[in-house]
Design an enzyme around this catalytic site. Structure first.
Site, short mmCIF file in Angstrom:
data_model
loop_
_atom_site.label_atom_id
_atom_site.label_comp_id
_atom_site.label_asym_id
_atom_site.label_seq_id
_atom_site.Cartn_x
_atom_site.Cartn_y
_atom_site.Cartn_z
N ASP A 86 16.83 10.21 30.49
CA ASP A 86 16.53 11.58 30.89
C ASP A 86 16.78 11.66 32.40
O ASP A 86 16.82 10.62 33.07
CB ASP A 86 15.07 11.91 30.58
CG ASP A 86 14.67 13.28 31.08
OD1 ASP A 86 15.41 14.24 30.83
OD2 ASP A 86 13.63 13.37 31.77
N CYS A 123 0.84 -1.20 0.00
CA CYS A 123 0.00 0.00 0.00
C CYS A 123 0.87 1.26 0.00
O CYS A 123 0.61 2.22 -0.73
CB CYS A 123 -0.92 0.01 1.22
SG CYS A 123 -2.07 -1.37 1.31
#
Length: 755
Positions: free
Chosen positions: A450, A51
């Protein structure tokens, strides 16, 4: 692994009005400058690599189109094109020619998923039919008399008809659309096999034959629909990240008109130069500069900075930061589609577009299924008809070949292990958002953390409470209770339960950006920044941050703070380092704060004061060197990095966007959950490889028997179901308690993790 038709809304009601479509596309497009525009369309029918290739190839043929890129997870296509104000390309018409409906991505959705609802209904109908037909088949195959057998066949036909017509339409629609536009997919042989088996069974029932195969067709539909529904759910979860980021932005903003009137206008109508009123507790709607007012900003969602920042005239603000103090008047410098949040949304979409490598490989392999199976089935039918002249037997053998080669076991090899692994992690308080992440997690050789909210809990901890006189600690706690600042919360917590404060205050007032000021008679008490609270020019506490309690500018006590390290952080870092995995901190916080945490956890490599795009660039730089990155973060500023990483993990305390962008979310506070995720992924990888081996072996052994005419359609359906059961049973082994021991992971640096 296959295509199916979805529900689409055309760009305009009048699909034949080209000028209306062009005008709508032009108004909805974004101006990139230099005559280049960008349009984003939603493609509900896009499901696989074939697709993607078809859509991108068709769009690139349009004059003026410079870029067409499909994001499989969000089912959107981004088109960069050049045109004038009088003419716009008719993308919808070109896509419709190859069988893909489209609509503008800006159209509001109602929050429901009609495709999922349709799949669940089809699955329920197929399950009901298959279950009852199987019960009747037991009597038939046990030797029922001819009259009873014929009656049961008629009842089975009546039960199978709703499943064939209603449940099978998912596959028929997809197969028809593919064939109508000169393409093929896996749903074509599935549809042919189901319809032929049902038609032959009806023929045999009408001729009072001994056997019919209604159970084969309905069971096949049920198994395939179960896999299709699971695939749709996983894709829906992947698509939610960008939506969560878009929902974070406010719907509108308060605009201050030239006459002083305040109007609430939609976010899309905000233009550069407008004056906006941002009240306390509201997020900044677009990037801008403060022109009036002073307040405090909570930037933790945007920059990862744990401490609040001062906002005053002349300070530039980014969209998404929270105003926690006084009202601010802001001069908008960009429109909504050029804001910080909009840019992060585009970064996340770009990052997600690169995640389809595994799906593309699987779809390319599966694309060979349809022509191979068709060829084998046709050769079997013609060969048997040529040899025997018996059309009924030849068709029966062809149906058996179509059914027995159904790649159900191959299709379940991965998702079933992923489901069991997700359930096992859920029992340990860990949510798996993307099943394919289990496979990717086994490749990691670099872990990026982080700081704020990840290695730390985002809270301040008073480290010298024992050095402060109880009387002064109680006094400071009484003042701190009027503020929501993290340092105030730490002092209030440390002073909780102690004796009453020795001073009765006439007034207490928080001075944003400085601290708390209290008055008792003629005395002025201050609790806050050293430079503001007292006449002390400097307070040296090493890497710790400091707050001073003073009376009439004379220092009474100094409070030292550290951020609370998340439980299990030290053990996880040591485990990763002993396994040979590179560990590093990427943070938007201050260098001193990041250096302090890195030293406490013995992490040598760290980067501080990074913007979101700088984190993404750091990850891309590592990827360019062949590194496979695991990103662990929680803030809004981490969302693009989480999406760009090879695999990502976030704590439950993360922002909605951070959780949506991550592959795994752990609910507890301990970072040792990351270790559980890694070990579960390693175990899942072993079982997936075993499942693939068994599925391939099944086809290698069973197909020759079907071609030889030794397998009936019912036996083929049972064999297909049995292969699926074996794969599922093997996957369930993951749920059993595994003896703890060494595990290996890491693509470029194989290592052993001692548990």
């Amino acid at each position: 692994m296959s295509c199916c038709s979805g529900i689409a809304v055309p760009i305009t009601a009048g699909a034949g009005d080209k000028s209306a479509r062009a005008e709508e596309i032009r108004l909805a497009s974004r101006d990139l400058g230099d005559g280049l525009r960008q349009t984003i369309l939603t493609l509900p029918d896009v499901h696989c690599a074939a697709c993607i290739a078809a859509v991108e190839r068709a769009l690139r043929k349009i004059s003026g189109v410079e870029l067409a890129r499909v994001n499989l997870s969000s089912r959107r296509v981004t088109i960069n094109w050049r045109g004038n104000d009088d003419e716009s390309p008719d993308f919808a018409a070109e896509l419709a020619k190859i069988g893909y409906a489209s609509h503008l991505a800006s159209i509001e959705e109602d929050g429901q998923d009609p495709v999922l609802s349709s799949l669940l209904k089809a699955l329920a109908v197929a399950g009901f039919s298959a279950m009852n037909i199987m019960i009747l088949s037991v009597s038939v195959w046990s030797g029922a008399d001819p009259a009873t057998r014929h009656a049961f066949h008629l009842i089975s036909a009546a039960l199978a008809l709703p499943a064939i017509v209603y449940s099978g339409r998912v596959f028929y629609r997809s197969a028809w659309e593919a064939l109508r536009h000169g393409r093929t997919n896996m749903d074509v042989p599935i549809s042919v096999g189901v319809l032929l088996a049902f038609a032959l069974s009806v023929y045999d029932t009408l001729h009072n034959a001994a056997y019919a195969y209604f159970d084969a067709s309905t069971s096949l539909l049920f198994v395939l629909l179960a896999g299709r529904t699971l695939d749709h759910l996983m894709r829906g979860r992947a698509r939610s990240a960008v939506g969560a980021l878009e929902r974070l932005a406010p719907r509108g903003a308060n605009v201050i008109r030239a006459d002083g009137a305040i109007d609430y206008v939609p976010l899309s109508e905000i233009k550069p130069g407008m004056h906006l009123l941002v009240a306390a507790g509201e997020r900044v709607p677009v990037d801008g500069v403060v022109v009036k007012g002073a307040s405090e900003l909570d930037c933790s969602l945007v920059s990862g900075e744990s401490a609040w920042k001062r906002a005053e005239p002349g300070i530039a603000l980014q969209a998404g930061v929270m105003n926690v103090g006084n009202p601010l008047t802001l001069l908008a410098t960009v429109s909504a589609d050029g804001s910080f949040l909009a840019e992060m949304t585009r970064m996340m979409e770009a990052a997600e577009s690169g995640r389809s490598t595994y799906r593309r490989i699987a779809d390319r392999a599966a694309s060979l299924y349809a022509p191979v199976v068709h060829g084998v089935a046709l050769l079997s039918m013609f060969g048997w008809f040529y040899g025997t002249g018996d059309l009924h037997k030849s068709v029966t053998i062809a149906i058996a070949v179509l059914i027995i080669t159904c790649p159900c076991a191959l299709g379940l090899a991965v998702p079933m292990v992923q489901v069991v692994a997700a359930r096992r992690l859920f029992e340990r308080g860990i949510m798996a958002r993307d099943g394919s992440a289990f496979e990717r997690l086994n490749d990691i050789d670099t872990v990026l953390f982080d700081k704020t909210g990840t290695l730390t809990l985002g809270e301040m901890r008073l480290v010298n409470a024992g050095d402060v006189q109880p009387r002064l600690l109680s006094l400071a706690a009484a003042m701190a209770r009027v503020s929501r600042h993290p340092a105030s919360a730490a002092i209030a917590l440390a002073g909780a339960g102690r004796h009453t404060a020795p001073v009765e205050f006439d007034s207490l007032e928080e001075v944003h950006g400085c601290g708390i000021e209290g008055r008792a008679g003629d005395a002025v008490y201050r609790l806050g920044r050293p430079s503001w609270a007292s006449n002390a020019t400097q307070v040296d506490l090493g890497t710790a941050s400091a707050t001073v309690l003073s009376k009439d500018d004379e220092t009474m006590a100094v409070f030292a703070f550290e951020e609370s390290v998340r439980p299990g952080a030290r053990e996880l870092v040591q485990t990763l380092r002993s396994a040979g995995v590179s560990v590093r901190i990427l943070s938007g916080d201050r260098s001193a704060a990041v250096s302090s945490i890195a030293g406490r956890l013995e992490i040598e490599a760290f980067s501080a004061e990074l913007l979101p795009d700088e984190k993404v660039e750091a990850i891309r730089a590592l990827a360019a060197k062949g590194r496979k990155v695991l990103m662990i973060g929680d803030g809004l500023n981490d969302a693009p990095a989480l999406a760009a990483a090879h695999v990502s993990i976030a704590p439950s305390s993360a922002t909605d966007v951070g959780r949506s962008a991550s592959d795994f979310v752990f609910l507890g506070q301990s970072l040792l959950a990351v270790r559980d995720i890694i070990l579960t992924a390693a175990r899942a990888d072993v079982l997936i490889r075993q499942n693939f081996a068994m599925a391939i072996a099944y086809n290698v052994v069973s197909v020759p028997f079907a071609i030889a005419g030794l397998v009936t359609p019912l036996a083929a359906a049972l064999a297909m179901s049995l292969s699926s059961i074996v794969v599922v049973g093997n996957a369930l082994r993951l749920g059993a308690k595994v003896k703890k021991g060494p595990r290996t992971f890491g693509a470029t640096k194989p290592a052993t993790v001692k548990i």
